[in-house]
Write a protein that holds these residues in place. Sequence first.
Motif, PDB file in Angstrom:
ATOM      1  N   ASP A 150       1.245  -1.595   0.026  1.00 32.68           N
ATOM      2  CA  ASP A 150       0.078   0.093  -0.004  1.00 32.68           C
ATOM      3  C   ASP A 150       0.549   1.397   0.086  1.00 32.68           C
ATOM      4  OD1 ASP A 150      -2.135  -1.840  -0.404  1.00 32.68           O
ATOM      5  OD2 ASP A 150      -3.048  -0.880   1.947  1.00 32.68           O
ATOM      6  N   ARG A 151       2.264   0.748   0.864  1.00 34.86           N
ATOM      7  CA  ARG A 151       2.956   2.250   0.429  1.00 34.86           C
ATOM      8  C   ARG A 151       3.199   2.786  -0.935  1.00 34.86           C
ATOM      9  NH1 ARG A 151       5.174  -0.084   5.780  1.00 34.86           N
ATOM     10  NH2 ARG A 151       3.202   1.692   7.192  1.00 34.86           N
ATOM     11  N   ARG A 153       1.511   1.553  -3.657  1.00 37.10           N
ATOM     12  CA  ARG A 153       1.098   2.607  -4.287  1.00 37.10           C
ATOM     13  C   ARG A 153       0.821   4.182  -3.987  1.00 37.10           C
ATOM     14  NH1 ARG A 153      -3.559  -2.813  -4.492  1.00 37.10           N
ATOM     15  NH2 ARG A 153      -2.447  -3.734  -5.583  1.00 37.10           N
ATOM     16  N   ALA A 154       0.490   4.338  -2.876  1.00 32.04           N
ATOM     17  CA  ALA A 154       0.283   5.565  -2.459  1.00 32.04           C
ATOM     18  C   ALA A 154       1.199   5.978  -2.959  1.00 32.04           C
ATOM     19  CB  ALA A 154      -0.096   5.252  -1.228  1.00 32.04           C
ATOM     20  N   ALA A 155       2.454   5.910  -2.652  1.00 36.48           N
ATOM     21  CA  ALA A 155       3.426   6.848  -3.869  1.00 36.48           C
ATOM     22  C   ALA A 155       3.045   7.044  -5.189  1.00 36.48           C
ATOM     23  CB  ALA A 155       4.911   6.297  -3.580  1.00 36.48           C
ATOM     24  N   PHE A 158       0.264   9.359  -5.450  1.00 35.99           N
ATOM     25  CA  PHE A 158       1.030  10.617  -5.253  1.00 35.99           C
ATOM     26  C   PHE A 158       2.004  11.575  -6.280  1.00 35.99           C
ATOM     27  CE2 PHE A 158      -1.836   8.715  -1.243  1.00 35.99           C
ATOM     28  CZ  PHE A 158      -2.835   9.594  -1.805  1.00 35.99           C
ATOM     29  N   ALA A 160       4.860  10.005  -7.053  1.00 34.75           N
ATOM     30  CA  ALA A 160       6.000   9.038  -8.078  1.00 34.75           C
ATOM     31  C   ALA A 160       6.423   8.854  -8.687  1.00 34.75           C
ATOM     32  CB  ALA A 160       6.786   8.785  -6.263  1.00 34.75           C
ATOM     33  N   ARG A 164      11.441   8.282  -7.588  1.00 36.98           N
ATOM     34  CA  ARG A 164      10.950   8.784  -6.341  1.00 36.98           C
ATOM     35  C   ARG A 164      10.820   8.340  -5.058  1.00 36.98           C
ATOM     36  NH1 ARG A 164       9.219  14.462  -6.968  1.00 36.98           N
ATOM     37  NH2 ARG A 164      10.956  15.068  -6.426  1.00 36.98           N
ATOM     38  N   HIS A 168      11.559   7.413  -1.174  1.00 36.09           N
ATOM     39  CA  HIS A 168      10.762   8.627  -0.819  1.00 36.09           C
ATOM     40  C   HIS A 168      10.607   7.061  -0.015  1.00 36.09           C
ATOM     41  CE1 HIS A 168      12.079  12.541  -0.695  1.00 36.09           C
ATOM     42  NE2 HIS A 168      11.711  12.314  -2.480  1.00 36.09           N
ATOM     43  N   VAL A 169      10.531   6.329  -0.089  1.00 34.10           N
ATOM     44  CA  VAL A 169       9.305   5.074   0.397  1.00 34.10           C
ATOM     45  C   VAL A 169      10.501   4.036   0.714  1.00 34.10           C
ATOM     46  CG1 VAL A 169       7.308   4.325   0.544  1.00 34.10           C
ATOM     47  CG2 VAL A 169       7.207   5.893  -1.014  1.00 34.10           C
ATOM     48  N   PRO A 172      13.564   4.944   3.233  1.00 37.03           N
ATOM     49  CA  PRO A 172      12.781   4.869   4.402  1.00 37.03           C
ATOM     50  C   PRO A 172      12.268   3.418   5.203  1.00 37.03           C
ATOM     51  CG  PRO A 172      12.115   6.555   3.337  1.00 37.03           C
ATOM     52  CD  PRO A 172      12.918   5.707   2.486  1.00 37.03           C
ATOM     53  N   ALA A 173      11.842   2.889   4.523  1.00 32.36           N
ATOM     54  CA  ALA A 173      10.791   1.674   4.725  1.00 32.36           C
ATOM     55  C   ALA A 173      12.361   0.725   5.155  1.00 32.36           C
ATOM     56  CB  ALA A 173      10.060   0.928   4.445  1.00 32.36           C
ATOM     57  N   ARG A 249      13.478   9.069  13.523  1.00 30.59           N
ATOM     58  CA  ARG A 249      11.687   9.124  13.171  1.00 30.59           C
ATOM     59  C   ARG A 249      11.410   7.671  13.153  1.00 30.59           C
ATOM     60  NH1 ARG A 249       9.877  12.755   9.644  1.00 30.59           N
ATOM     61  NH2 ARG A 249      10.495  14.429   9.992  1.00 30.59           N
ATOM     62  N   ARG A 251      10.923   3.815  14.079  1.00 25.20           N
ATOM     63  CA  ARG A 251      11.310   3.055  15.393  1.00 25.20           C
ATOM     64  C   ARG A 251      11.999   2.165  15.956  1.00 25.20           C
ATOM     65  NH1 ARG A 251       5.627   1.898  17.393  1.00 25.20           N
ATOM     66  NH2 ARG A 251       4.763   2.022  15.020  1.00 25.20           N
TER      67      ARG A 251
ATOM     68  N   MET B  77      -2.640  11.626  -9.738  1.00 21.72           N
ATOM     69  CA  MET B  77      -3.546  11.709  -8.894  1.00 21.72           C
ATOM     70  C   MET B  77      -4.109  12.456  -9.453  1.00 21.72           C
ATOM     71  SD  MET B  77      -0.768  13.886  -6.450  1.00 21.72           S
ATOM     72  CE  MET B  77       0.330  15.505  -7.090  1.00 21.72           C
ATOM     73  N   PHE B  83      -7.045   3.995   1.762  1.00 20.77           N
ATOM     74  CA  PHE B  83      -6.827   3.265   1.402  1.00 20.77           C
ATOM     75  C   PHE B  83      -7.249   1.884   2.568  1.00 20.77           C
ATOM     76  CE2 PHE B  83      -3.372   4.321  -1.273  1.00 20.77           C
ATOM     77  CZ  PHE B  83      -2.850   3.275  -2.460  1.00 20.77           C
ATOM     78  N   TYR B  90       3.210   6.392   5.720  1.00 27.37           N
ATOM     79  CA  TYR B  90       4.959   6.505   6.165  1.00 27.37           C
ATOM     80  C   TYR B  90       5.021   7.013   7.225  1.00 27.37           C
ATOM     81  CZ  TYR B  90       4.114   7.356   1.187  1.00 27.37           C
ATOM     82  OH  TYR B  90       3.962   5.884  -0.132  1.00 27.37           O
ATOM     83  N   TRP B  92       7.196   7.061   9.178  1.00 24.35           N
ATOM     84  CA  TRP B  92       8.793   7.733   9.191  1.00 24.35           C
ATOM     85  C   TRP B  92       8.660   9.392   9.468  1.00 24.35           C
ATOM     86  CZ3 TRP B  92       8.371   4.035   6.276  1.00 24.35           C
ATOM     87  CH2 TRP B  92       8.682   4.495   4.899  1.00 24.35           C
ATOM     88  N   PHE B 101       3.006  15.303   1.657  1.00 27.78           N
ATOM     89  CA  PHE B 101       3.964  13.935   0.644  1.00 27.78           C
ATOM     90  C   PHE B 101       3.197  13.885  -1.136  1.00 27.78           C
ATOM     91  CE2 PHE B 101       4.158  10.029  -1.364  1.00 27.78           C
ATOM     92  CZ  PHE B 101       5.712   9.357  -1.578  1.00 27.78           C
TER      93      PHE B 101
END
Lengths: 254, 262
Positions: A150-151, A153-155, A158, A160, A164, A168-169, A172-173, A249, A251, B77, B83, B90, B92, B101
């Motif tokens: 999902d992260r 897909r969201a990128a 939105f 990316a 990117r 950006h995803v 960091p993940a 940022r 955990r 977009m 979702f 995200y 972080w 974002f």
Amino acid sequence: MNAAVRQSLLRSALAVIGFLAIWEVAGRTVFIPAVLPAPSVILGEAWSRAASGLLGVDVAMSASRIIVGFLAGSLLGAGLGLLFGAVEPVRRAFEPIVQFFRFIPPIAWLTPVLIWFGIGEMGKWVLITYTTTFMVLLNTLAGFAEPQRDRMRAARVFGAGPWRAFWHVRLPATVPWILAGMRIGMGNSFQTLIVAEMLASNEGLGHLILNSRIQLSTERMFVGILGIAVLGIAADLGFRALTRRLFSRHRLGW
Amino acid sequence: MSLIRFAGVDFHYGPAGPSASAILKGFDLEIARGEFYVLLGPSGCGKTTALNLLAGFERPNAGTLIMDGRPIGAPGMDRVVIFQGDDSLYPWLTAQENVEFPLRMTGISAGERRRRAKLWLSRVGLANHGQKFPHQLSGGMKQRIQIARALVCDAPVLLMDEPFGALDAQTRTILQDELVAICSGSGATVLFITHDIAEAIILADRIGVMRAGPGSAIKDEFALDLPRPRNRGSVEFAAAYDRIQRVLGEEVRKVVSREAAA
């Protein structure tokens, strides 16, 4: 500090003191110092060796080898892991090679490394780099095995593109996985370091241990052995404190 | 003239052939510009698949899928997704940064980004939580971040995949009412997926009920012209609920009896 933390610290302190006390008594009554020196004897030996500057040289040599190899291995492992994770065909192509070398322990390479690099620093750096690289690489790849569907897909939704989305995803993940790999790699580096220093070195804590056996100085041998523990704990504490600060940022779980 | 049109869409996972189990078969759907369309159906019937096709996450095996006169391509977009669950946030990034974002990806300046994200965070009631990370927020608040992140894009189409499914009944009711307030007058076209009939009636201009799979398609459609905000206790609400329940219940019973037989 809350009551529960204080209590658990107190319990640990009591356990350590109890352990040292039993060891002290055993060292003074049951065993002769050549077999098991008491902690007070080891501490005295460490003190005089530190005062003469000899202990400092060994610690500094061991620490510098760990730092160089650990940093090089972390960079190489994370770089390769990210490349393999990002480009599926590259991962498929190189996976057999990684799996092949993964089962060769670093120490098996000691002899060829001596032939190639001699007894100098480079050989130790190479062995520790090798040790760290595989831990970081495999852990980074394990991070990529987390779907993040999902992260990702969201990128895409939105705005990316692939690059990117990676930056950006994906990256960091994967950061917590890379850092966990580095932490395990650091632990393994100490094993490699000590064996390499025992067999092919004129200074360092590993050399101190082996050389003390030849000189029949058990208390000095224990200075080397306990020195490794202290160095290892310091390195791990330092790593945890630094990464907690730099990657606040994420955990990290430590 | 409809904005979104599915015509004879087939979808199945894996290679084609007699063994391929179709998720959607001959799926037709038209959604008008500015319409709030809710897709209802028994679980596993292919509601999410229909949304994924429209989002561009999956490609149909047959049929046409058109938005604004053009075939659906890669995700983008112009049709943003809210979702199911919170796995798309995200962890972080702070709430504020999550909402920023999409603006960051489109290269909008930092100041403008901050201003627009703040505006939407306050519209979804998170004005004082912008600096918190998702794990510090409740399930309902996380879905509010998602709503803000989607609406900050000013997209003409919103795709919502059971966004309130994991929330407790009270939080869900509150968010439904807020969504009605946010969407009414925004002009956005919405495809909303749920299996909750009451949620569908609160939100929808039109409701499509899907058949139990495999090879699902829309079985029946209901137009709702009750004024908003709608009263969950009204006679009209109960009547609509009853009509839809009869159609949906039949499909759900098929699924249940099939599961019992298996």
